[in-house]
Design a protein around this motif. Structure first.
Motif, PDB file in Angstrom:
ATOM      1  N   SER A 128      35.899  26.511  43.754  1.00 45.65           N
ATOM      2  CA  SER A 128      34.756  25.968  43.017  1.00 45.65           C
ATOM      3  C   SER A 128      33.429  26.563  43.453  1.00 45.65           C
ATOM      4  CB  SER A 128      34.706  24.447  43.179  1.00 45.65           C
ATOM      5  OG  SER A 128      34.528  24.103  44.540  1.00 45.65           O
ATOM      6  N   ASP A 129      33.315  26.985  44.725  1.00 43.06           N
ATOM      7  CA  ASP A 129      32.022  27.418  45.261  1.00 43.06           C
ATOM      8  C   ASP A 129      31.949  28.892  45.599  1.00 43.06           C
ATOM      9  OD1 ASP A 129      31.384  24.751  45.106  1.00 43.06           O
ATOM     10  OD2 ASP A 129      31.822  24.353  47.219  1.00 43.06           O
ATOM     11  N   TYR A 130      33.079  29.566  45.805  1.00 44.90           N
ATOM     12  CA  TYR A 130      33.034  30.933  46.326  1.00 44.90           C
ATOM     13  C   TYR A 130      33.854  31.914  45.488  1.00 44.90           C
ATOM     14  CZ  TYR A 130      31.185  28.297  50.235  1.00 44.90           C
ATOM     15  OH  TYR A 130      30.439  27.441  51.001  1.00 44.90           O
ATOM     16  N   ARG A 131      33.951  31.668  44.168  1.00 40.31           N
ATOM     17  CA  ARG A 131      34.440  32.644  43.194  1.00 40.31           C
ATOM     18  C   ARG A 131      35.928  32.970  43.357  1.00 40.31           C
ATOM     19  NH1 ARG A 131      30.398  34.640  40.412  1.00 40.31           N
ATOM     20  NH2 ARG A 131      31.628  36.374  39.620  1.00 40.31           N
ATOM     21  N   LEU A 132      36.724  32.031  43.825  1.00 41.93           N
ATOM     22  CA  LEU A 132      38.158  32.268  43.896  1.00 41.93           C
ATOM     23  C   LEU A 132      38.887  31.692  42.686  1.00 41.93           C
ATOM     24  CD1 LEU A 132      40.089  33.607  45.978  1.00 41.93           C
ATOM     25  CD2 LEU A 132      40.661  31.313  46.763  1.00 41.93           C
ATOM     26  N   ALA A 133      38.207  30.894  41.875  1.00 43.58           N
ATOM     27  CA  ALA A 133      38.869  30.269  40.728  1.00 43.58           C
ATOM     28  C   ALA A 133      39.279  31.308  39.695  1.00 43.58           C
ATOM     29  CB  ALA A 133      37.947  29.230  40.093  1.00 43.58           C
ATOM     30  N   ARG A 134      38.440  32.334  39.494  1.00 47.88           N
ATOM     31  CA  ARG A 134      38.752  33.393  38.530  1.00 47.88           C
ATOM     32  C   ARG A 134      38.233  34.708  39.084  1.00 47.88           C
ATOM     33  NH1 ARG A 134      40.556  33.704  33.382  1.00 47.88           N
ATOM     34  NH2 ARG A 134      40.658  31.427  33.319  1.00 47.88           N
ATOM     35  N   ASN A 135      39.136  35.670  39.199  1.00 46.45           N
ATOM     36  CA  ASN A 135      38.794  36.964  39.786  1.00 46.45           C
ATOM     37  C   ASN A 135      38.413  37.943  38.685  1.00 46.45           C
ATOM     38  OD1 ASN A 135      38.542  39.200  41.410  1.00 46.45           O
ATOM     39  ND2 ASN A 135      40.737  39.556  41.580  1.00 46.45           N
ATOM     40  N   PHE A 136      37.201  38.486  38.778  1.00 46.29           N
ATOM     41  CA  PHE A 136      36.711  39.435  37.792  1.00 46.29           C
ATOM     42  C   PHE A 136      36.830  40.881  38.265  1.00 46.29           C
ATOM     43  CE2 PHE A 136      34.667  35.433  36.879  1.00 46.29           C
ATOM     44  CZ  PHE A 136      34.669  35.364  35.504  1.00 46.29           C
ATOM     45  N   LEU A 137      37.348  41.122  39.466  1.00 41.58           N
ATOM     46  CA  LEU A 137      37.453  42.471  39.999  1.00 41.58           C
ATOM     47  C   LEU A 137      38.765  43.107  39.559  1.00 41.58           C
ATOM     48  CD1 LEU A 137      36.048  41.908  43.591  1.00 41.58           C
ATOM     49  CD2 LEU A 137      34.830  42.337  41.453  1.00 41.58           C
ATOM     50  N   LYS A 138      38.766  44.426  39.469  1.00 40.79           N
ATOM     51  CA  LYS A 138      39.865  45.162  38.855  1.00 40.79           C
ATOM     52  C   LYS A 138      41.001  45.409  39.839  1.00 40.79           C
ATOM     53  CE  LYS A 138      41.705  47.965  35.706  1.00 40.79           C
ATOM     54  NZ  LYS A 138      42.234  47.475  34.424  1.00 40.79           N
ATOM     55  N   GLY A 139      42.237  45.230  39.367  1.00 45.28           N
ATOM     56  CA  GLY A 139      43.431  45.669  40.077  1.00 45.28           C
ATOM     57  C   GLY A 139      43.783  44.845  41.294  1.00 45.28           C
ATOM     58  N   THR A 140      44.827  45.317  41.996  1.00 50.90           N
ATOM     59  CA  THR A 140      45.265  44.632  43.212  1.00 50.90           C
ATOM     60  C   THR A 140      44.237  44.751  44.329  1.00 50.90           C
ATOM     61  OG1 THR A 140      46.464  46.641  43.873  1.00 50.90           O
ATOM     62  CG2 THR A 140      47.692  44.986  42.644  1.00 50.90           C
ATOM     63  N   ILE A 141      43.504  45.861  44.363  1.00 51.89           N
ATOM     64  CA  ILE A 141      42.437  45.999  45.363  1.00 51.89           C
ATOM     65  C   ILE A 141      41.347  44.970  45.096  1.00 51.89           C
ATOM     66  CG2 ILE A 141      40.667  47.544  46.265  1.00 51.89           C
ATOM     67  CD1 ILE A 141      42.496  49.861  45.776  1.00 51.89           C
ATOM     68  N   GLY A 142      41.052  44.724  43.820  1.00 48.56           N
ATOM     69  CA  GLY A 142      40.081  43.691  43.490  1.00 48.56           C
ATOM     70  C   GLY A 142      40.532  42.308  43.929  1.00 48.56           C
ATOM     71  N   ASP A 143      41.859  42.044  43.865  1.00 51.98           N
ATOM     72  CA  ASP A 143      42.372  40.763  44.358  1.00 51.98           C
ATOM     73  C   ASP A 143      42.113  40.606  45.848  1.00 51.98           C
ATOM     74  OD1 ASP A 143      43.294  40.219  41.821  1.00 51.98           O
ATOM     75  OD2 ASP A 143      45.295  41.013  42.201  1.00 51.98           O
ATOM     76  N   ARG A 144      42.370  41.660  46.614  1.00 50.35           N
ATOM     77  CA  ARG A 144      42.147  41.603  48.062  1.00 50.35           C
ATOM     78  C   ARG A 144      40.664  41.434  48.392  1.00 50.35           C
ATOM     79  NH1 ARG A 144      44.591  46.565  51.075  1.00 50.35           N
ATOM     80  NH2 ARG A 144      43.682  45.355  52.804  1.00 50.35           N
ATOM     81  N   ILE A 145      39.816  42.201  47.701  1.00 51.11           N
ATOM     82  CA  ILE A 145      38.385  42.161  48.006  1.00 51.11           C
ATOM     83  C   ILE A 145      37.809  40.785  47.695  1.00 51.11           C
ATOM     84  CG2 ILE A 145      36.146  43.061  47.283  1.00 51.11           C
ATOM     85  CD1 ILE A 145      37.421  45.802  47.031  1.00 51.11           C
ATOM     86  N   ASN A 146      38.151  40.240  46.535  1.00 49.36           N
ATOM     87  CA  ASN A 146      37.601  38.940  46.156  1.00 49.36           C
ATOM     88  C   ASN A 146      38.065  37.837  47.106  1.00 49.36           C
ATOM     89  OD1 ASN A 146      36.034  37.454  44.040  1.00 49.36           O
ATOM     90  ND2 ASN A 146      37.979  36.372  43.808  1.00 49.36           N
ATOM     91  N   LEU A 147      39.332  37.893  47.529  1.00 46.50           N
ATOM     92  CA  LEU A 147      39.848  36.886  48.453  1.00 46.50           C
ATOM     93  C   LEU A 147      39.186  37.002  49.816  1.00 46.50           C
ATOM     94  CD1 LEU A 147      41.889  34.640  49.067  1.00 46.50           C
ATOM     95  CD2 LEU A 147      43.587  36.406  49.553  1.00 46.50           C
ATOM     96  N   LEU A 148      39.018  38.213  50.325  1.00 48.26           N
ATOM     97  CA  LEU A 148      38.386  38.401  51.628  1.00 48.26           C
ATOM     98  C   LEU A 148      36.927  37.958  51.608  1.00 48.26           C
ATOM     99  CD1 LEU A 148      39.881  41.887  52.564  1.00 48.26           C
ATOM    100  CD2 LEU A 148      40.230  39.787  53.849  1.00 48.26           C
ATOM    101  N   MET A 149      36.209  38.270  50.530  1.00 48.34           N
ATOM    102  CA  MET A 149      34.801  37.891  50.462  1.00 48.34           C
ATOM    103  C   MET A 149      34.641  36.386  50.293  1.00 48.34           C
ATOM    104  SD  MET A 149      32.999  40.473  51.096  1.00 48.34           S
ATOM    105  CE  MET A 149      31.459  39.627  50.810  1.00 48.34           C
ATOM    106  N   ALA A 150      35.568  35.741  49.575  1.00 54.94           N
ATOM    107  CA  ALA A 150      35.504  34.282  49.450  1.00 54.94           C
ATOM    108  C   ALA A 150      35.713  33.619  50.812  1.00 54.94           C
ATOM    109  CB  ALA A 150      36.540  33.797  48.445  1.00 54.94           C
TER     110      ALA A 150
END
Length: 435
Positions: A383-405
């Motif tokens: 709800s607060d740190y952008r993990l609800a919906r990932n807008f970054l591209k590809g599997t690398i985007g999944d890792r980056i968004n999760l690490l930054m959250a």
């Protein structure tokens, strides 16, 4: 060309110093003084060249924008605009004077993420863990999994077929191919026929419409393969055509389906929730400390594995991020089948053993009850740190968004600790909770 930001503060002779106008006790400024910016500049400078291209933006500026984006739950466009309006954001990123223009274009953040990759974002996450010192070195951690949903629409066979037809028509128009038919009007009527797929009397008509859409897509693929130049076909479109054929050939009971054309790696996860039966994205494992609620490890899984099979990877990441192995991990019943993984004891809720003493029974019960603390952490990440919906591209985007959250969560905990440490007690008495 690389431009490093100076770590030594020098006053401006011709203008008003920005830091002298701001509150030095603001938690964001204290966080800026605690982050080792010089380490990022030394690590990320290898991604730049001194003699090629236009002068780059300071590394501290780009890293600070990534951190602020996740902390404040902003998009790339919004964080750049807010940076221009907020002097504390500018001071956090190392500015000595107030800037009246945008720091960079929003796409610069995309290029910077690609430049440093998941390994660079991993370094930022380890910094957020290291700021907490010994508090991040607890022997016991809580582990749970969640789904990081991708930014895709709800996948249906008809929707993907229509999208494939539209893409093929655009390819033919771009190369000036005189198509025999584009099927635009027929596709419109077929789309209307598929709307009532769940209606009992109209289900057969909807199935015929879906079959016709697949036939039309196959016709267009074969026509483009005949008409396109061979070098253009195999260099640019052959992989796309193979993907389209794989999507069109799938059946309802098939495994390893493709749910999105622009994110083909997305898979379906059934979590058993009443409000949302299926989620489309990637499974993420999260490990937090038992007492401090700090996130010390996160892993984005490229395949939909059983929870018990994700334990080795998340435990290795915890050890790599904080430099200390885990002695015991408390999990829920979804991790059945594991008692020990790589020397780490796995604790699951189960009936007490007859040989256990009263103290041992109470200790196990409290550990398993305490495990539920990771659930609101996951809720806040979404709800607060952008993990609800990932807008970054590809599997690398999944890792980056999760690490930054996870990094944003740890930094927020640091900010809260600084707030409660420096606020005077006489001011606390004015808060409603103390009245």
């Amino acid at each position: 060309m690389l431009r490093n930001s100076s770590t030594i503060h020098q006053p401006n002779l011709f203008g008003t110093d920005l830091l002298m106008q701001l509150d030095p006790g603001d938690p964001l400024l204290k966080l800026a003084s605690a982050i080792p910016w010089q380490e990022f500049e030394e690590s990320f400078s290898i991604h730049y060249t001194a003699a090629t291209g236009a002068p780059s933006k300071p590394i501290r500026l780009m890293v600070g924008l990534l951190v602020l984006k996740q902390l404040e739950n902003l998009s790339d466009e919004a964080v750049v605009l807010q940076w221009k309006r907020n002097p504390y954001y500018q001071a956090f990123c190392g500015m000595k004077e107030f800037q009246q223009k945008l720091p960079c274009h929003s796409t610069e953040l995309v290029h910077f993420r690609k430049r440093i990759g998941a390994e660079g974002v991993e370094r930022i996450f380890r910094m957020s863990v290291g700021l907490h010192g010994r508090a991040a070195l607890e022997d016991t951690v809580h582990i749970d999994t969640t789904v990081q949903e991708k930014n895709i629409t709800y996948p249906t066979d008809s929707k993907l077929a229509i999208r494939i037809i539209n893409r093929l028509n655009k390819v033919g128009k771009a190369h000036g191919i005189s198509q025999r038919r584009t099927f635009v009007k027929e596709v419109k009527s077929l789309r209307l026929a598929i709307r009532h797929f769940r209606h009992v009397t109209k289900r057969a008509k909807a199935k015929r419409a879906l079959k016709r859409l697949r036939t039309i897509a196959g016709i267009l693929i074969r026509e483009l393969r005949r008409e396109l130049p061979q070098h253009c076909l195999f260099e640019r479109y052959q992989q796309d055509f193979l993907l389209y054929e794989r999507v069109l050939a799938r059946q309802p009971k098939d495994k390893n389906k493709i749910y999105s054309l622009h994110e083909p790696q997305v898979y379906c996860v059934a979590k058993g929730k009443d409000h949302k039966q299926y989620e489309y994205g990637s499974k993420a494992s999260i490990a937090s400390t038992a007492q401090g609620n700090l996130i010390v490890g996160v892993v984005s899984h490229e395949q939909n594995r059983h929870d018990s099979h994700t334990l080795p990877e998340i435990l290795r990441h915890v050890e790599a991020s904080r430099g200390k192995a885990v002695k015991q991990a408390v999990c829920d019943r979804g991790y059945r089948g594991k008692r020990e993984v790589d020397g780490t004891r796995i604790i699951l809720p189960r009936k007490a053993l007859k040989r256990d003493s009263r103290y041992q029974k109470d200790k196990k019960r409290k550990q398993c009850r305490r495990r539920a603390a990771i659930e609101p952490i996951i809720g806040h990440l979404k709800s607060d740190y952008r993990l609800a919906r990932n807008f970054l591209k590809g599997t690398i985007g999944d890792r980056i968004n999760l690490l930054m959250a996870a990094c944003a969560w740890n930094l927020k905990q640091w900010l809260l600790a600084i707030f409660w440490l420096f606020i005077p007690w006489r001011k606390l008495q004015n808060f409603p909770i103390f009245r």
